[in-house]
Design a protein around this motif. Structure first.
Motif, mmCIF file in Angstrom:
data_model
loop_
_atom_site.group_PDB
_atom_site.id
_atom_site.type_symbol
_atom_site.label_atom_id
_atom_site.label_comp_id
_atom_site.label_asym_id
_atom_site.label_seq_id
_atom_site.Cartn_x
_atom_site.Cartn_y
_atom_site.Cartn_z
ATOM 1 N N GLY A 127 -63.518 -84.629 -7.265
ATOM 2 C CA GLY A 127 -63.525 -83.290 -7.842
ATOM 3 C C GLY A 127 -63.068 -82.191 -6.897
ATOM 4 N N GLN A 128 -62.556 -82.539 -5.737
ATOM 5 C CA GLN A 128 -62.145 -81.547 -4.736
ATOM 6 C C GLN A 128 -60.620 -81.521 -4.650
ATOM 7 N N SER A 129 -60.027 -80.363 -4.889
ATOM 8 C CA SER A 129 -58.580 -80.243 -4.750
ATOM 9 C C SER A 129 -58.212 -80.127 -3.274
ATOM 10 N N ARG A 130 -56.959 -80.336 -2.972
ATOM 11 C CA ARG A 130 -56.481 -80.182 -1.589
ATOM 12 C C ARG A 130 -56.722 -78.751 -1.111
ATOM 13 N N GLU A 131 -56.491 -77.788 -1.979
ATOM 14 C CA GLU A 131 -56.705 -76.384 -1.614
ATOM 15 C C GLU A 131 -58.170 -76.111 -1.294
ATOM 16 N N GLN A 132 -59.069 -76.668 -2.099
ATOM 17 C CA GLN A 132 -60.502 -76.505 -1.823
ATOM 18 C C GLN A 132 -60.880 -77.160 -0.495
ATOM 19 N N ALA A 133 -60.349 -78.350 -0.264
ATOM 20 C CA ALA A 133 -60.629 -79.050 0.991
ATOM 21 C C ALA A 133 -60.111 -78.247 2.186
ATOM 22 N N LEU A 134 -58.916 -77.682 2.067
ATOM 23 C CA LEU A 134 -58.364 -76.869 3.161
ATOM 24 C C LEU A 134 -59.214 -75.623 3.407
ATOM 25 N N ASP A 135 -59.679 -75.003 2.342
ATOM 26 C CA ASP A 135 -60.547 -73.816 2.486
ATOM 27 C C ASP A 135 -61.855 -74.179 3.196
ATOM 28 N N ILE A 136 -62.465 -75.273 2.791
ATOM 29 C CA ILE A 136 -63.708 -75.714 3.427
ATOM 30 C C ILE A 136 -63.464 -76.045 4.890
ATOM 31 N N PHE A 137 -62.397 -76.772 5.155
ATOM 32 C CA PHE A 137 -62.051 -77.150 6.528
ATOM 33 C C PHE A 137 -61.894 -75.896 7.390
ATOM 34 N N TYR A 138 -61.177 -74.927 6.906
ATOM 35 C CA TYR A 138 -60.964 -73.684 7.641
ATOM 36 C C TYR A 138 -62.291 -72.978 7.927
ATOM 37 N N GLU A 139 -63.104 -72.827 6.912
ATOM 38 C CA GLU A 139 -64.382 -72.119 7.075
ATOM 39 C C GLU A 139 -65.307 -72.826 8.070
ATOM 40 N N GLU A 140 -65.338 -74.135 8.025
ATOM 41 C CA GLU A 140 -66.200 -74.896 8.938
ATOM 42 C C GLU A 140 -65.641 -74.927 10.353
ATOM 43 N N LEU A 141 -64.333 -74.980 10.475
ATOM 44 C CA LEU A 141 -63.698 -75.094 11.788
ATOM 45 C C LEU A 141 -63.726 -73.786 12.575
#
Length: 168
Positions: A127-141
Motif C-alpha cells: 500500500g506504499q507508493s514510491r513517492e510515499q516511501a521517498l517522503d518517509i525516507f527523507y523525513e527519517e533521514l
C-alpha cells in the motif's frame, strides 16, 4: 592500492579475532559492522569504545567505514539482517533505524572512522507508493543528516537492488 574487508562477513567471530584474521590475510583496512557481534552502538559504553579503537589501531588496520546498514541485533523475522527499514510503515519501528544511524555516526566519530553507510530506504511495503516511501525516507533521514553535519562524519547511502535506492 589498499584493500579493506567488511567485518560483516565474520558474524560468528568476535571483533578482535576478525581483525587478526583480516590483518593476517594482508588487508590494510576494515569496514566495522555497527551491529552484533562487533559494534552494536546502543550497547557500547565509552570505555568499550576506547578499547575498541585501541584494538583496531593495534591490528594495524585502518577503518574504511562503519557499516550501519545491517541490524542483526533487532532480529526482525521479516528480514533478520537489516530491518527495520527507513520506509517501515510503523513510525516507532522506523525510529529504531534512525536512532541506530545517529549512534553509528557517534561511533564513527569515537573510532575515527571517515564515514558510515546506511540502508537505502528499504523495500516497497504493501500500500506504499514510491513517492510515499521517498517522503518517509527523507523525513527519517534528515535528523541523521543533521547529526552527521554536527559530528562531521559523512553519511553515505549504500544502493541495493530491490530497495528504494537501487543505484547511484
Amino acid at each position: 592500492m589498499k584493500l579493506a574487508f567488511s567485518s560483516n562477513a565474520y558474524l560468528n567471530h568476535p571483533l578482535d579475532e576478525t581483525l587478526a584474521r583480516l590483518a593476517g590475510f594482508g588487508y590494510r583496512g576494515v569496514e566495522v559492522l555497527a551491529d552484533v557481534p562487533h559494534a552494536w552502538p546502543a550497547g557500547l559504553l565509552p570505555a568499550q569504545r576506547r578499547a575498541m579503537r585501541a584494538m583496531i589501531e593495534q591490528s594495524g588496520l585502518a577503518i574504511s567505514n562503519i557499516n550501519a546498514f545491517m541490524m542483526n541485533a533487532v532480529a526482525d523475522p521479516r528480514q533478520p539482517y537489516w530491518h527495520p527499514a527507513w520506509t517501515e510503515p510503523y513510525a516507532p519501528y522506523r525510529a529504531i533505524r534512525r536512532e541506530h544511524t545517529i549512534r553509528a555516526l557517534e561511533l564513527a566519530r569515537d573510532l575515527g572512522a571517515p564515514n558510515i553507510t546506511t540502508e537505502p530506504g528499504g523495500p516497497a511495503f504493501a500500500g506504499q507508493s514510491r513517492e510515499q516511501a521517498l517522503d518517509i525516507f527523507y523525513e527519517e533521514l534528515m535528523p541523521c543528516v543533521d547529526a552527521a553535519a554536527r559530528l562531521e562524519v559523512p553519511l553515505l547511502i549504500e544502493p541495493e537492488p530491490d530497495l528504494l535506492i537501487e543505484r547511484c
